[in-house]
Design an enzyme around this catalytic site. Structure first.
Site, PDB file in Angstrom:
ATOM      1  N   GLY A  78       0.792  -1.224   0.000  1.00  0.00           N
ATOM      2  CA  GLY A  78       0.000   0.000   0.000  1.00  0.00           C
ATOM      3  C   GLY A  78       0.821   1.269   0.000  1.00  0.00           C
ATOM      4  N   GLU A  79       1.663   1.436   1.024  1.00  0.00           N
ATOM      5  CA  GLU A  79       2.386   2.693   1.188  1.00  0.00           C
ATOM      6  C   GLU A  79       3.296   3.046   0.011  1.00  0.00           C
ATOM      7  OE1 GLU A  79       2.043   0.349   3.366  1.00  0.00           O
ATOM      8  OE2 GLU A  79       1.361   1.171   5.279  1.00  0.00           O
ATOM      9  N   PRO A  80       4.036   2.102  -0.574  1.00  0.00           N
ATOM     10  CA  PRO A  80       4.936   2.482  -1.679  1.00  0.00           C
ATOM     11  C   PRO A  80       4.218   3.150  -2.839  1.00  0.00           C
ATOM     12  CG  PRO A  80       5.498   0.295  -0.871  1.00  0.00           C
ATOM     13  CD  PRO A  80       4.213   0.682  -0.203  1.00  0.00           C
TER      14      PRO A  80
END
Length: 221
Positions: free
Chosen positions: A165-167
């Site tokens: 998610g974060e990347p």
């Protein structure tokens, strides 16, 4: 990692009910029923992961094609290609969905979601959807292609997986970069060859002003 530790606690508690010596393994439902009923085993487990597990890197590539209206600052992303290292994905469908959603959040961060405050009182003015603009389905790339790197082990992650998610939020910065290139091209056509800074979020107003176009430039002779 915390969920894995909790699962290991439960497996240890259920171990006496899984099979008698020399007998085949019992079905999972029967094991749970025996442990919960006759055994009185607590089937909930709690774990706080400490210390923090070792970190790892997530690599990715992103390319974006944007179409810009230099008169209004309105823009449309015709195509985005995103290639991300997800380790050995536990569920490609879930990971791709996580990436798409995170990318959309990043588009809001870099393009539309500006906070505004009253300079006299400090009161937040962008407090509803009428004046605060998260991305909608119309803001998403017309052609959005997400691919995951295959057969890449991650010894630190759960079953060799990686976070997805974060990347993608970070990789959505490609939208701001593509928009800056479009603004630079528009400025060159208008005779402005100097550098211009595009800050995030680059709203339609900011983008239009950065182009430095004027009505006189569009008069037919």
């Amino acid at each position: 990692m915390a969920a894995r530790s909790a699962c290991q606690q439960l497996l240890e508690r259920l171990k006496p009910f899984r099979a008698a010596e020399g007998e085949p393994q019992r079905p999972w439902l029967q094991v749970v029923q025996m442990a919960s009923g006759k055994g009185g085993v607590n089937l909930s487990a709690h774990c706080v992961q400490a210390p923090k597990p070792a970190g790892y890197s997530v690599l990715g590539l992103t390319a974006a094609e944007v179409e810009l209206d230099v008169l209004t600052g309105e823009n449309r992303f015709n195509r985005v290609d995103l290639y991300e290292d997800a380790g050995q994905s536990l569920s490609p469908w879930v990971d791709v969905g996580q990436i798409e959603g995170s990318f959309a959040m990043g588009m809001g961060l870099f393009l539309t979601e500006r906070h505004r405050y009253d300079p006299a009182t400090g009161q937040k003015l962008t407090n509803r959807a009428w004046n605060y603009y998260p991305p909608t389905h119309k803001d998403m790339p017309r052609d959005f292609r997400v691919k995951l790197l295959k057969n890449n082990k991650n010894d630190i992650g759960i079953f060799n997986s990686k976070a997805t998610g974060e990347p993608a939020v970070c990789m959505s910065s490609v939208c701001l970069m593509a928009l800056q290139q479009a603004v630079a091209a528009a400025r060159r056509d208008s005779g402005h060859n100097d550098w211009v800074t595009i800050n995030a979020p680059s709203t339609v107003e900011d983008t239009q002003m950065a182009c430095q176009t004027s009505a006189e430039m569009f008069v037919l002779s």
